[in-house]
Scaffold this active site. Structure first.
Site, PDB file in Angstrom:
ATOM      1  N   GLU A  38       0.882  -1.241  -0.127  1.00 18.04           N
ATOM      2  CA  GLU A  38       0.007   0.125   0.270  1.00 18.04           C
ATOM      3  C   GLU A  38       1.012   0.980  -0.351  1.00 18.04           C
ATOM      4  OE1 GLU A  38      -2.629   2.030   3.272  1.00 18.04           O
ATOM      5  OE2 GLU A  38      -2.776   0.111   3.729  1.00 18.04           O
ATOM      6  N   THR A  67      -4.401   5.948   2.086  1.00 21.33           N
ATOM      7  CA  THR A  67      -4.421   7.458   2.872  1.00 21.33           C
ATOM      8  C   THR A  67      -5.306   8.566   1.667  1.00 21.33           C
ATOM      9  OG1 THR A  67      -2.333   7.361   4.324  1.00 21.33           O
ATOM     10  CG2 THR A  67      -3.552   9.096   4.433  1.00 21.33           C
ATOM     11  N   LYS A 127     -11.299  -1.377   8.136  1.00 23.88           N
ATOM     12  CA  LYS A 127      -9.452  -0.745   7.691  1.00 23.88           C
ATOM     13  C   LYS A 127      -9.841  -0.433   9.219  1.00 23.88           C
ATOM     14  CE  LYS A 127      -5.800   2.384   7.530  1.00 23.88           C
ATOM     15  NZ  LYS A 127      -5.193   2.553   6.907  1.00 23.88           N
TER      16      LYS A 127
END
Length: 207
Positions: A38, A67, A127
């Site tokens: 990621e 993000t 998440k």
């Protein structure tokens, strides 16, 4: 569309990695058995990093964007070829855009209400962030009524605690500086990073 992430238990989070070092880092992680990374959108030249990592590792490693806070971030990540999208918070517009484009999205949540809201919008994996603030007991408890929702845990997890999150019911662990140690990155110690990735994978598979 989430089938790409099936059987992936560990995703390194590459945050603000210098542009000149990122591809060597990804290579070192891949040698260590990592199947997905990621790359966060707050990194310098994030879109280019994602694009290049995907080009160099096509078919061998999934490259996602992290993000992702806004629709604009999401569009940039998708244009760069991100294969999955991760957020630290729940932005339903981002979730809907990803579902529309058939790209796996893992939005950040902290409560059972947010978990179900994300799932109802189409996110099959959420998440849990920051996971260490809630702990493994929270996961065990919440998986009772919300067993239909898959959980990725990120935030404050290290090699000694990672497996306990999987044992509690999480499917994926996200790891940042506890896996990719700053001093190794700065000294370009790719062997140490590869060995650490191997150690993390072994720790997750241990009985």
């Amino acid at each position: 569309m989430y089938s790409k992430l099936q059987d992936i238990q560990l995703i390194p989070v590459l945050r603000k990695v210098p542009y000149t070092l990122c591809q060597e880092l990804v290579k070192a992680l891949k040698v260590g058995g990592i199947k997905a990374v990621e790359i966060t959108m707050d990194s310098e030249n994030a879109a280019e990093l994602i694009q290049e990592a995907k080009r160099q590792n096509a078919g061998e490693l999934l490259v996602g964007a992290g993000t992702v806070l806004t629709i604009e971030d999401c569009e940039k990540a998708m244009d760069a070829g991100a294969e999955f999208i991760v957020s630290p918070s729940l932005n339903l517009d981002v979730v809907r855009m990803c579902i529309e484009k058939n790209i796996p999205v893992i939005p950040g949540v902290f409560t059972p209400t947010e978990m179900q809201t994300a799932f109802s919008a189409g996110a099959e994996i959420i998440k849990l962030f920051p996971a260490s603030s809630l702990g493994t007991k929270f996961i065990k408890d919440v998986k009772g009524p919300l067993s239909h929702i898959q959980i990725m845990t990120t935030g404050g997890i290290n090699i000694d605690t990672a497996k306990s999150y999987l044992d509690a019911g999480a499917q994926i662990v996200g790891a940042g500086s506890d896996l990719v140690k700053k001093e190794w990155l700065q000294s370009e110690n790719w062997e140490a990073i590869t060995n650490e990735a191997i150690a993390w994978n072994k720790s997750l598979q241990s009985i």
